[in-house]
Motif scaffolding. Structure first.
Motif, mmCIF file in Angstrom:
data_model
loop_
_atom_site.group_PDB
_atom_site.id
_atom_site.type_symbol
_atom_site.label_atom_id
_atom_site.label_comp_id
_atom_site.label_asym_id
_atom_site.label_seq_id
_atom_site.Cartn_x
_atom_site.Cartn_y
_atom_site.Cartn_z
ATOM 1 N N ARG A 155 51.675 31.609 -28.167
ATOM 2 C CA ARG A 155 52.026 32.970 -27.737
ATOM 3 C C ARG A 155 53.466 33.329 -28.070
ATOM 4 O O ARG A 155 53.808 34.517 -28.103
ATOM 5 N N LEU A 156 54.291 32.312 -28.332
ATOM 6 C CA LEU A 156 55.708 32.561 -28.611
ATOM 7 C C LEU A 156 56.034 32.501 -30.096
ATOM 8 O O LEU A 156 57.187 32.716 -30.477
ATOM 9 N N CYS A 157 55.039 32.197 -30.922
ATOM 10 C CA CYS A 157 55.273 32.043 -32.361
ATOM 11 C C CYS A 157 54.386 33.003 -33.147
ATOM 12 O O CYS A 157 53.242 33.254 -32.771
ATOM 13 N N ARG A 158 54.922 33.496 -34.238
ATOM 14 C CA ARG A 158 54.155 34.413 -35.093
ATOM 15 C C ARG A 158 53.629 33.649 -36.315
ATOM 16 O O ARG A 158 54.200 32.620 -36.717
ATOM 17 N N PRO A 159 52.559 34.108 -36.950
ATOM 18 C CA PRO A 159 52.034 33.441 -38.146
ATOM 19 C C PRO A 159 53.096 33.369 -39.241
ATOM 20 O O PRO A 159 53.838 34.321 -39.481
ATOM 21 N N GLY A 160 53.191 32.226 -39.880
ATOM 22 C CA GLY A 160 54.153 32.025 -40.950
ATOM 23 C C GLY A 160 55.529 31.622 -40.486
ATOM 24 O O GLY A 160 56.402 31.323 -41.314
ATOM 25 N N GLU A 161 55.772 31.595 -39.191
ATOM 26 C CA GLU A 161 57.081 31.202 -38.663
ATOM 27 C C GLU A 161 57.340 29.726 -38.957
ATOM 28 O O GLU A 161 56.449 28.887 -38.874
ATOM 29 N N ARG A 162 58.581 29.434 -39.312
ATOM 30 C CA ARG A 162 58.970 28.054 -39.617
ATOM 31 C C ARG A 162 59.495 27.408 -38.338
ATOM 32 O O ARG A 162 60.576 27.745 -37.863
ATOM 33 N N LEU A 163 58.712 26.484 -37.800
ATOM 34 C CA LEU A 163 58.990 25.862 -36.509
ATOM 35 C C LEU A 163 59.328 24.396 -36.700
ATOM 36 O O LEU A 163 58.565 23.655 -37.317
ATOM 37 N N LEU A 164 60.473 23.989 -36.167
ATOM 38 C CA LEU A 164 60.865 22.588 -36.197
ATOM 39 C C LEU A 164 60.567 21.964 -34.837
ATOM 40 O O LEU A 164 61.101 22.386 -33.806
ATOM 41 N N LEU A 165 59.701 20.962 -34.834
ATOM 42 C CA LEU A 165 59.312 20.266 -33.612
ATOM 43 C C LEU A 165 60.209 19.044 -33.429
ATOM 44 O O LEU A 165 60.189 18.119 -34.240
ATOM 45 N N ALA A 166 60.990 19.058 -32.357
ATOM 46 C CA ALA A 166 61.885 17.943 -32.037
ATOM 47 C C ALA A 166 61.531 17.425 -30.653
ATOM 48 O O ALA A 166 62.365 17.352 -29.754
ATOM 49 N N ILE A 167 60.260 17.063 -30.476
ATOM 50 C CA ILE A 167 59.732 16.666 -29.171
ATOM 51 C C ILE A 167 59.190 15.240 -29.185
ATOM 52 O O ILE A 167 58.489 14.837 -28.264
ATOM 53 N N GLY A 168 59.527 14.470 -30.212
ATOM 54 C CA GLY A 168 58.938 13.147 -30.334
ATOM 55 C C GLY A 168 57.567 13.231 -30.971
ATOM 56 O O GLY A 168 57.036 14.322 -31.239
ATOM 57 N N ALA A 169 56.968 12.075 -31.232
ATOM 58 C CA ALA A 169 55.708 12.040 -31.974
ATOM 59 C C ALA A 169 54.471 12.167 -31.092
ATOM 60 O O ALA A 169 53.441 12.664 -31.539
ATOM 61 N N ARG A 170 54.572 11.745 -29.836
ATOM 62 C CA ARG A 170 53.369 11.587 -29.021
ATOM 63 C C ARG A 170 52.585 12.886 -28.857
ATOM 64 O O ARG A 170 51.355 12.877 -28.847
ATOM 65 N N ARG A 171 53.274 14.031 -28.746
ATOM 66 C CA ARG A 171 52.591 15.294 -28.479
ATOM 67 C C ARG A 171 52.601 16.236 -29.679
ATOM 68 O O ARG A 171 52.360 17.432 -29.538
ATOM 69 N N LEU A 172 52.842 15.693 -30.872
ATOM 70 C CA LEU A 172 52.862 16.539 -32.057
ATOM 71 C C LEU A 172 51.512 17.207 -32.305
ATOM 72 O O LEU A 172 51.442 18.407 -32.612
ATOM 73 N N ALA A 173 50.432 16.450 -32.199
ATOM 74 C CA ALA A 173 49.109 17.014 -32.459
ATOM 75 C C ALA A 173 48.818 18.160 -31.495
ATOM 76 O O ALA A 173 48.250 19.193 -31.882
ATOM 77 N N GLU A 174 49.216 18.004 -30.240
ATOM 78 C CA GLU A 174 49.006 19.047 -29.243
ATOM 79 C C GLU A 174 49.792 20.305 -29.596
ATOM 80 O O GLU A 174 49.292 21.425 -29.471
ATOM 81 N N ALA A 175 51.041 20.125 -30.046
ATOM 82 C CA ALA A 175 51.875 21.274 -30.417
ATOM 83 C C ALA A 175 51.321 21.997 -31.637
ATOM 84 O O ALA A 175 51.299 23.228 -31.690
ATOM 85 N N VAL A 176 50.862 21.231 -32.619
ATOM 86 C CA VAL A 176 50.297 21.835 -33.828
ATOM 87 C C VAL A 176 49.030 22.616 -33.499
ATOM 88 O O VAL A 176 48.832 23.750 -33.958
ATOM 89 N N ALA A 177 48.160 22.028 -32.688
ATOM 90 C CA ALA A 177 46.914 22.701 -32.329
ATOM 91 C C ALA A 177 47.160 23.967 -31.525
ATOM 92 O O ALA A 177 46.382 24.930 -31.616
ATOM 93 N N ALA A 178 48.244 23.985 -30.756
ATOM 94 C CA ALA A 178 48.525 25.141 -29.899
ATOM 95 C C ALA A 178 49.181 26.294 -30.641
ATOM 96 O O ALA A 178 49.303 27.391 -30.085
ATOM 97 N N SER A 179 49.584 26.083 -31.878
ATOM 98 C CA SER A 179 50.295 27.134 -32.625
ATOM 99 C C SER A 179 49.740 27.262 -34.041
ATOM 100 O O SER A 179 50.441 26.986 -35.020
ATOM 101 N N PRO A 180 48.487 27.679 -34.189
ATOM 102 C CA PRO A 180 47.888 27.815 -35.523
ATOM 103 C C PRO A 180 48.595 28.907 -36.327
ATOM 104 O O PRO A 180 49.098 29.881 -35.774
ATOM 105 N N GLY A 181 48.646 28.704 -37.635
ATOM 106 C CA GLY A 181 49.278 29.688 -38.504
ATOM 107 C C GLY A 181 50.766 29.514 -38.657
ATOM 108 O O GLY A 181 51.403 30.212 -39.457
ATOM 109 N N VAL A 182 51.354 28.592 -37.905
ATOM 110 C CA VAL A 182 52.791 28.320 -37.974
ATOM 111 C C VAL A 182 53.049 27.240 -39.016
ATOM 112 O O VAL A 182 52.239 26.330 -39.204
ATOM 113 N N LEU A 183 54.193 27.330 -39.715
ATOM 114 C CA LEU A 183 54.591 26.290 -40.656
ATOM 115 C C LEU A 183 55.366 25.225 -39.881
ATOM 116 O O LEU A 183 56.548 25.399 -39.556
ATOM 117 N N HIS A 184 54.693 24.130 -39.563
ATOM 118 C CA HIS A 184 55.280 23.110 -38.709
ATOM 119 C C HIS A 184 56.117 22.123 -39.509
ATOM 120 O O HIS A 184 55.715 21.675 -40.588
#
Length: 287
Positions: A155-184
């Motif tokens: 809900r906080l990201c728009r399609p095509g937005e370039r998002l840098l995930l700095a949350i560790g590896a354990r929850r990466l899959a959850e973050a990716v699944a929750a923000s479809p259309g984002v460039l992770h």
């Protein structure tokens, strides 16, 4: 159960003499920590006269602690394959059987390390073992946007937005699944299991940066520029890593999202550093 690797002061290293320690210590403390607040807290406790056993996950973390005649380092996951609950119970029982019980256990682990914190809370409560939790400060830096849960990331990201995930590896899959259309993109530790987790989450290798946090943040700033990052997501940990991302994002004009930290175990006394040290001093005088 495979035990941790014990590391004692190596020969040839100059250490403080036990008789020079001040403060009100004299008992033993089991400190469960990492490389953030752990090393300075250990030095302070040793200076106040306490004997320490410090449990750490990796040999690299142990290097930050140096050597001292009243310091014992145990490297490896607490409990190993049996899990932290079994490991905590075994450690407390062993200390009692050897006639050297801990005056205190101190949980100085990362605020998001909920599994070990819960195991320490449950294990200490079961044995009436005094436990303190080091409470990291809330940085309260302006400009960052809080995120209560990863489920709301999309809900906080728009399609095509370039998002840098700095949350560790354990929850990466959850973050990716929750923000479809984002460039992770992801900054993660240079470890094989972390890289495997990131690749399994669908992040391409060219958008991964395996590096250890630290320093002045120049590498992270360069990554944000190279990848043309629009938004950074990090954890509200209250530590140096969060503070570094506040500085980087403010300097580059990049939006910063903060994943809220989990709540502390309700039955554990959680104190900021100075109050924790005062509590220990008081217990030493009372003893």
């Amino acid at each position: 159960m495979e035990g941790p690797i014990l590391m004692h002061p190596p020969h040839g290293i100059q250490v403080d003499a036990p008789g020079r320690a001040g403060g009100c210590g004299g008992g033993r403390i089991w400190l469960v920590a990492g490389t953030g607040e752990g090393p300075p807290l250990a030095r302070e406790l040793l200076a106040r006269g306490w004997g320490l056993k410090v449990s750490l996950v990796s040999r690299a973390a142990a290097l930050a602690y140096g050597a001292h005649p009243r310091l014992e380092l145990a490297v490896g996951a607490i409990g190993g394959s049996d899990g932290p609950a079994a490991g905590v119970a075994a450690e407390l029982a062993d200390a009692g059987q050897r006639g050297a019980p801990y005056a205190w256990v101190i949980d100085a682990t990362h605020p998001f390390a909920t599994r070990i914190s819960a195991a320490l809370a449950d294990g200490c409560a079961a044995r009436s073992q005094p436990l303190l939790r080091l409470l990291r400060p809330d940085l309260n830096a302006p400009g960052a946007q809080p995120l209560d849960d990863l489920a709301g990331l999309g809900r906080l990201c728009r399609p095509g937005e370039r998002l840098l995930l700095a949350i560790g590896a354990r929850r990466l899959a959850e973050a990716v699944a929750a923000s479809p259309g984002v460039l992770h993109h992801a900054r993660l530790l240079p470890q094989g299991d972390a890289l495997a987790t990131a690749l399994a989450a669908g992040l391409p290798p060219q958008r991964l940066a395996p590096l250890r946090p630290g320093g002045d943040g120049r590498i992270e700033r360069a990554l944000c520029r190279q990848w043309q990052i629009d938004t950074v997501l990090c954890r509200r940990s209250g530590g140096a890593n969060e503070e570094r991302w506040h500085r980087i994002c403010a300097a580059l004009g990049v939006r910063l999202l903060l994943l809220e930290r989990p709540g502390e175990p309700g039955r554990v006394e959680a104190l900021p550093l100075e109050q924790l040290l005062q509590r220990l001093d008081e217990s030493g005088r009372d003893g």
